[in-house]
Design an enzyme around this catalytic site. Structure first.
Site, PDB file in Angstrom:
ATOM      1  N   ARG A 114       0.827  -1.216   0.000  1.00 35.87           N
ATOM      2  CA  ARG A 114       0.000   0.000   0.000  1.00 35.87           C
ATOM      3  C   ARG A 114       0.862   1.267   0.000  1.00 35.87           C
ATOM      4  NH1 ARG A 114      -5.305  -1.388   3.828  1.00 35.87           N
ATOM      5  NH2 ARG A 114      -6.478  -2.392   2.152  1.00 35.87           N
TER       6      ARG A 114
ATOM      7  N   LYS B 290     -17.223 -18.558   3.042  1.00 38.69           N
ATOM      8  CA  LYS B 290     -18.655 -18.512   3.303  1.00 38.69           C
ATOM      9  C   LYS B 290     -19.476 -17.791   2.251  1.00 38.69           C
ATOM     10  CE  LYS B 290     -18.512 -18.879   8.294  1.00 38.69           C
ATOM     11  NZ  LYS B 290     -18.788 -18.170   9.537  1.00 38.69           N
TER      12      LYS B 290
ATOM     13  N   GLY C 266      -8.641  -9.207   0.353  1.00 38.75           N
ATOM     14  CA  GLY C 266      -7.528  -9.585   1.215  1.00 38.75           C
ATOM     15  C   GLY C 266      -6.877 -10.914   0.876  1.00 38.75           C
TER      16      GLY C 266
ATOM     17  N   GLY D 121     -12.502  -4.602   1.729  1.00 37.58           N
ATOM     18  CA  GLY D 121     -13.931  -4.271   1.754  1.00 37.58           C
ATOM     19  C   GLY D 121     -14.379  -3.437   0.556  1.00 37.58           C
TER      20      GLY D 121
HETATM   21  C1  3PG Z   1      -8.805  -1.611   4.750  1.00 35.66           C
HETATM   22  O1  3PG Z   1      -7.779  -1.924   5.342  1.00 35.66           O
HETATM   23  O2  3PG Z   1      -9.559  -2.433   4.216  1.00 35.66           O
HETATM   24  C2  3PG Z   1      -9.110  -0.157   4.607  1.00 35.66           C
HETATM   25  O3  3PG Z   1      -8.054   0.621   5.032  1.00 35.66           O
HETATM   26  C3  3PG Z   1     -10.385   0.202   5.348  1.00 35.66           C
HETATM   27  O4  3PG Z   1     -10.250  -0.026   6.725  1.00 35.66           O
HETATM   28  P1  3PG Z   1     -11.554  -0.209   7.608  1.00 35.66           P
HETATM   29  O5  3PG Z   1     -12.174  -1.507   7.189  1.00 35.66           O
HETATM   30  O6  3PG Z   1     -11.096  -0.200   9.048  1.00 35.66           O
HETATM   31  O7  3PG Z   1     -12.475   0.939   7.311  1.00 35.66           O
HETATM   32 MG    MG Z   2     -11.116  -3.898   6.129  1.00 36.29          MG
END
Ligand code: 3PG
Ligand code: MG
Length: 398
Positions: free
Chosen positions: A38, A199, A356, A379
């Site tokens: 990142r 899941k 992820g 996310g």
């Molecule tokens: C992540 O790591 O997915 C982003 O930086 C968002 O973080 P958060 O899910 O804590 O908002």
């Molecule tokens: Mg996250």
């Protein structure tokens, strides 16, 4: 990117204070950053703005602090890591608003780079409170968002500021939006999606959206078991959300109506225990023993996935096909990832992957660099795949 304001539209920035929202929510173990991806991704935007004489002020969150400032969630060590990765000094201010922030900005010279302390040390950040946004805006003339991976959050530093100041997408945000447009927005067909992971329950919206958009949906990982069971296949002791049989059937019906082929495992690698090196055998999916667990898809399935990849012009991938973290259950994921990477290198496939576990799986296969684009977003990538508007992106639209 015609639809978004980018650094190409920003005009002269020399001497201007540019607030750049970045994602420095990086993995840390024993005080050390364990994955600098990142940080590397934000380098081009910082170099470009600094090179043009801007005062570059980085805004970021770290973790999910609940009660104000703590050492655990401080960005100060990350400022050091950022400085090492960028190969240039990165200053640090111990607050993102107020006197400490203003003093640090006041001391900046043109071209300097400064990181503000964790924006989430203020509760108003996540509430997107206008008065807090005003305080953030007081230190900037221009706002740049280079944090796609935080764009699903409507926070002051990801959304509010874009309404307060002239706002632009940074180079990484631009590349991300560009890649996502090629993946699902306006893709070259046929489009094949591979979705894996444990899941179904965490990916219902995503699957529902995908079956309407793609030509074939390959389902792997633990979630495939839920689909197999819903179809009447005995999955033994495999991870399976039996209560979601109705949802799985509904997704298959939607797919049939939209002309999307659903590709489920034809065979599986089964074991009696979930641990590295566990004794395993490959069986036809109709022959899973009552005490067996499916931990990966088998060779026949890999062949069929690779055939779909050959037919595809565009591939969107989220989630591993098996329990790739432990050997030998990483084989299918590695084989399919290598195949997709090879097709991409031959210029026959546009491949976009994210989420992820997906990045970890592609790194494990050693092919992350060979995909057209690998998103560092978790996310945000999922919400994009679900077809949801991302607040941090919406505000950057022309
Ligand atoms: C992540 O790591 O997915 C982003 O930086 C968002 O973080 P958060 O899910 O804590 O908002
Ligand atoms: Mg996250």
């Amino acid at each position: 990117m015609a639809g978004f304001r980018t650094l190409d539209d920003i005009g002269a920035v020399s001497g201007k204070r540019v607030l750049v929202r970045v994602d420095l929510n990086v993995p840390v173990a024993d005080g050390k950053v364990t994955d600098i991806t990142r940080i590397e991704r934000i380098a081009p935007t910082i170099a470009e703005l600094s090179g043009k004489g801007a005062k570059v002020i980085l805004l970021a969150h770290f973790g999910r602090p609940k009660d104000g400032p703590t050492a655990e969630f401080s960005l100060e060590p990350i400022a050091k890591a950022t400085s090492e990765v960028l190969g240039r000094p990165v200053g640090f201010a111990s607050d993102c608003v107020g006197d400490k922030a203003a003093d640090a900005v006041g001391a900046m010279k043109d071209g300097d780079v400064l990181l503000f302390e964790n924006t989430r040390f203020h509760k108003a950040e996540e509430k997107n409170e206008p008065s807090f946004t005003d305080k953030l805006a007081a230190n900037g003339d221009i706002y740049v968002n280079d944090a796609f991976s935080a764009a699903h959050r409507a926070h002051a530093s990801t959304e509010g500021l874009a309404r307060r100041l002239p706002a632009y997408a940074g180079r990484t945000m631009q590349a991300e939006l560009d890649a996502l447009e090629k993946g699902l927005g306006n893709p070259v067909r046929p489009v094949v999606a591979i979705v894996g992971g444990a899941k179904v329950s965490t990916k219902i919206d995503l699957l529902m959206n995908l079956v309407k958009k793609v030509d074939a949906l390959v389902i792997g990982g633990g979630m495939a078991n839920t689909f197999l069971a819903a179809r009447g296949t005995n999955v033994g002791k495999s991870l399976c959300e039996h209560d979601l049989a109705g949802t799985a059937k509904q997704i298959m019906i939607e797919a049939a109506e939209s002309g999307c082929a659903i590709v489920l495992p034809a065979d599986g690698v089964v074991a009696k225990e979930f641990k590295a090196g566990a004794a395993s055998e490959t069986v036809a999916i109709s022959d899973v023993p009552a005490d067996g667990m499916i931990l990966d898809v088998g060779e026949k399935t890999v062949k069929s996935v690779n055939d779909w990849i050959d037919r595809a012009a565009t591939l969107v991938w989220n989630g591993p096909l098996g329990a790739f973290e432990i050997e030998p259950f990483d084989r299918a994921t590695v084989a399919a990832a290598k195949h997709a990477a090879a097709r991409t290198k031959e210029g026959k496939l546009v491949s976009v992957a994210g989420g992820g576990d997906t990045v970890a799986a592609l790194n494990h296969a050693g092919v992350a660099d060979d995909f057209t684009y690998v998103s560092t977003a978790g996310g945000a990538f999922l919400e994009w795949m679900e077809g949801k508007p991302l607040p941090g992106v919406e505000v950057l639209k022309r």
